[in-house]
Design a protein around this motif. Structure first.
Motif, short mmCIF file in Angstrom:
data_model
loop_
_atom_site.label_atom_id
_atom_site.label_comp_id
_atom_site.label_asym_id
_atom_site.label_seq_id
_atom_site.Cartn_x
_atom_site.Cartn_y
_atom_site.Cartn_z
N PHE A 1 -7.26 1.80 -2.44
CA PHE A 1 -6.20 0.87 -2.86
C PHE A 1 -6.77 -0.36 -3.56
CE2 PHE A 1 -3.57 -2.89 -1.90
CZ PHE A 1 -2.41 -2.53 -2.57
N LYS B 1 2.70 2.39 2.47
CA LYS B 1 2.62 3.06 3.77
C LYS B 1 3.99 3.07 4.44
CE LYS B 1 -2.27 2.18 4.75
NZ LYS B 1 -3.25 1.54 5.66
N GLU C 1 0.81 -1.22 0.00
CA GLU C 1 0.00 0.00 0.00
C GLU C 1 0.85 1.27 0.00
OE1 GLU C 1 -3.18 0.10 2.84
OE2 GLU C 1 -3.63 -2.03 2.59
N GLU D 1 -10.53 4.32 6.80
CA GLU D 1 -10.58 3.39 5.67
C GLU D 1 -11.90 2.62 5.62
OE1 GLU D 1 -7.09 1.11 6.37
OE2 GLU D 1 -5.73 2.70 5.71
#
Length: 680
Positions: free
Chosen positions: A175, A116, A114, A167
């Motif tokens: 995503f 992150k 992702e 999210e």
């Protein structure tokens, strides 16, 4: 700054393999874990350079295997993710702590996919901080390491927990949606872009869906999305007030999901995809909530279901609740838009009965008490921003290839079951309800070795011409058809519920027996383990969810004999998900009622009668103290038809109305339900 932190941390980790500053046996742990983190760094560079996306299918499969190999069942006996091995190698106390650390670091897999990097920084710095403690002359005390973990959990709660809430409600967190909608789904390489473990089930599911016609895919998606819409209509909730829907599913089903996204958008709903939690701060024990791939090792997930035991106390609980409240308040407009989850489940894997390992972390009695308090208060917070009387859901299920050699036939049969004519069931089920509405209680008696002998007390009707006790459930929120269900009166509900084998919340139970006294669980046992204490602990943790007792929140009679016959034909009875299994006989849910958080909404059956049996003497406490009204769980337990001797309605004057005898419907007007059984 984020990238600089990452470069510094990964550079330091790169030198650990050649260092001997940490004493054995801990050195082996840190060096092996460092090599895992360096593999994550290698993957990060591949993804950022675009090289990963260019790899062919076999290379992507090899990458996926590298990432998950260490915890797969064949390798688990020598993995630091296994608390038994970790304790054996590192000693009691240290073994559990470092096994937790290793497990938490594995969250780096989805984070790197992702992009992150901040999350990776946090994990790498946690690893290095603990490594530094072991570099000292004296081995650190367990409490020193626990304190580091405590502050990790507390300090970063407002990152991991806050982001997860967003999210779950923000359609711009896209995503998974980008992968689903922008990929060529005929090229199975797309499966390896999610960062989840991909097994044969996910690959073959995606392949099978590619073999189906567009008409069949549309039919599957339409049943799923239309069930969601009708769920709002049937409960009198206004879908037009909502703007988002959370889609939960298992990878491999993207072709149907892509069509479902189009359908939801036509309803005015933007899709939200939230990955199942990867951190101890966002996971819900061993359960998966969100979208996810294969479970690499169910024993691994079960072993780490209570990892928060290392740091969970009242101070942390208050900290996490504060983060949840603040996050919802900050995003209250997004929260108000959320209509609820739309779920596609998969079933057919070999039933899993976990090993109980003493080395795995477990909550203390005080922590269990705090955990229940947390669940209650969190539910109240969520309900204040996403009111239960404004949201709904839908759920359906399909088999995975692991179900057996008849997979494709079973898949086609499930499509047929999921699209049965609801009007036929609606009429027959109304006949059952008309009989049930005459009753004071229902007597359920097991047969063929089943020890069930249970009396379920029913609500009384003030106006039988306008009111009804049971809901006529066809195919909306729970697909497929059909069942009739009610919230029983607890007082007067007594007896024993027994089932020889059942699969609940991804766990198998053998010879499960629950005793009710005035509608509350008074005793329970099963035959999974040799020691009775282990059996009771297993049920208490996973069915009672650590409550001392639970009420009988639902009594239902399933009418889908077609599903039952299909299960018998293919020998997959114990692999059927509860969603279908609950329609294959009478079922009993322990925990909250089906109407929790929305009891005051007036609900009507298709014949116009209002359903009045929505509360019981526990849920009604919501009017004085909501914290005493709900248990935040609802687990359905089904008795299959072949284990039934009889279901009989008993009226106030002692009259008896038989509904089923020896596994067959005997109430006049219900004969059509026996037609599939003739071929069983």
């Amino acid at each position: 700054m984020i990238e600089e932190r990452y470069d510094l941390a990964i550079g330091r980790i790169g030198r650990i393999g050649g260092e001997e500053s940490v004493k054995l046996p801990f050195r082996k742990f840190f060096q092996k874990t460092a090599s895992f983190l360096l593999m994550i760094d290698e993957l990060k560079k591949e993804i950022e350079s675009g090289g990963y996306e260019k790899r062919d299918l076999s290379e992507l499969e090899a990458w996926n295997d590298r990432l998950y190999r260490d915890i797969l069942p064949d390798n688990y006996s020598t993995s630091y993710g296994n608390p038994v091995f970790a304790v054996k190698e590192l000693g009691e106390g240290y073994g559990q702590i470092l096994s937790f650390l290793y497990t938490e670091l594995r969250g780096a897999i989805p984070y790197v996919f992702e992009g992150k990097t901040e999350y990776l920084d946090i994990l790498l710095e946690l690893f290095l901080e603990i490594y530094g403690q072991f570099e000292e002359e004296e081995i650190p005390k367990e409490e020193q390491i626990k304190e580091i973990i405590y502050w990790y959990a507390s300090d970063y709660c407002d990152v991991f927990v806050a982001d997860r809430i967003r999210e779950q409600i923000d359609p711009d967190c896209s995503f998974a949606l980008n992968i689903i909608c922008s990929s060529d789904l005929s090229d199975l390489r797309y499966l390896y872009r999610f960062g989840e473990y991909i097994s044969e089930n996910e690959r073959r599911t995606a392949e099978h869906l590619l073999e189906l016609s567009e008409d069949v895919i549309c039919k599957m998606a339409d049943v799923y999305t239309e069930g969601y819409r009708v769920g709002f209509v049937n409960t009198g909730k206004n879908l037009s007030k909502k703007g988002t829907v959370e889609i939960r599913y298992v990878l491999g089903f993207e072709r149907v999901i892509k069509k479902a996204v189009e359908n939801f958008r036509e309803m005015g709903l933007r899709p939200v995809f939230c990955r199942s939690g990867a951190s101890v701060l966002t996971k819900r024990r061993h359960l998966k909530v969100g979208y996810y791939g294969a479970v690499a090792n169910k024993q691994f997930d079960y072993d780490h279901g209570n990892d928060q035991a290392l740091f969970f106390d009242k101070k942390f609980m208050e900290r996490k609740l504060e983060v949840i409240k603040t996050t919802y308040e900050h995003h209250k407009e997004l929260a108000a838009e959320m209509a609820g989850p739309a779920v596609i489940e998969m079933f057919g894997e070999e039933p899993f009965s976990p090993e109980q390992t003493k080395e795995a972390l477990s909550l203390t009695a005080k922590q269990e008490e705090l955990s229940l308090q947390f669940d209650s208060r969190q539910s109240q917070i969520v309900n204040s921003y996403i009111p239960g009387d404004e949201r709904s859901f839908t759920i359906t299920a399909y088999p995975v290839p692991e179900i057996g050699k008849d997979y494709k036939e079973i898949f086609d049969e499930v499509i047929r079951i999921n699209t049965l004519d609801a009007k036929v069931y609606e009429k027959v089920q109304q006949t059952l309800i008309d009989a049930l509405d005459q009753g004071e209680y229902v007597h359920i008696l097991g047969g063929n070795g089943n020890r069930t002998d249970l009396k379920v007390q029913l609500h009384r009707l003030n106006d039988p011409k306008k009111e009804t006790i049971f809901e006529n459930c066809v195919a909306d929120v729970n697909i497929p058809v059909g069942e009739v269900f009610t919230s029983p009166v607890l007082e007067g509900t007594n007896g024993v519920l027994h089932v020889s084998r059942v699969y609940l919340n991804e766990l198998q139970y053998r010879d499960l027996e629950i005793t009710f006294a005035n509608g509350m669980i008074a005793d329970y046992s099963c035959g999974n383990f040799e020691r009775e204490l282990e059996n009771k602990a297993y049920i208490r943790d996973n069915i009672l969810h650590r409550h001392e007792t639970l009420p009988l929140g639902e009594f239902a009679i399933g009418t889908n004999t077609t599903a039952y016959v299909a299960a018998k034909k293919y020998g997959i009875e114990e692999k059927m998900p509860i969603l279908i299994a609950e329609k294959m006989g009478p079922h009993f849910a322990v925990g909250d009622t089906c109407y929790s958080w929305s009891e005051d909404i007036r609900v009507y059956n298709p014949n116009g009668k209002e359903i009045v049996a929505k509360d019981n003497s526990v849920s009604i406490r919501r009017k004085e103290d909501v914290s005493k009204a709900y248990f935040h769980c609802h687990t359905d337990i089904t008795i299959p038809y072949e284990e039934l001797k009889s279901i009989t309605v008993v009226t106030a004057d002692g009259g008896r109305i038989p509904l089923l005898e020896e596994g067959r419907f005997v109430l006049p007007g219900c004969e059509v339900l026996n037609e599939p059984l003739k071929n069983a």
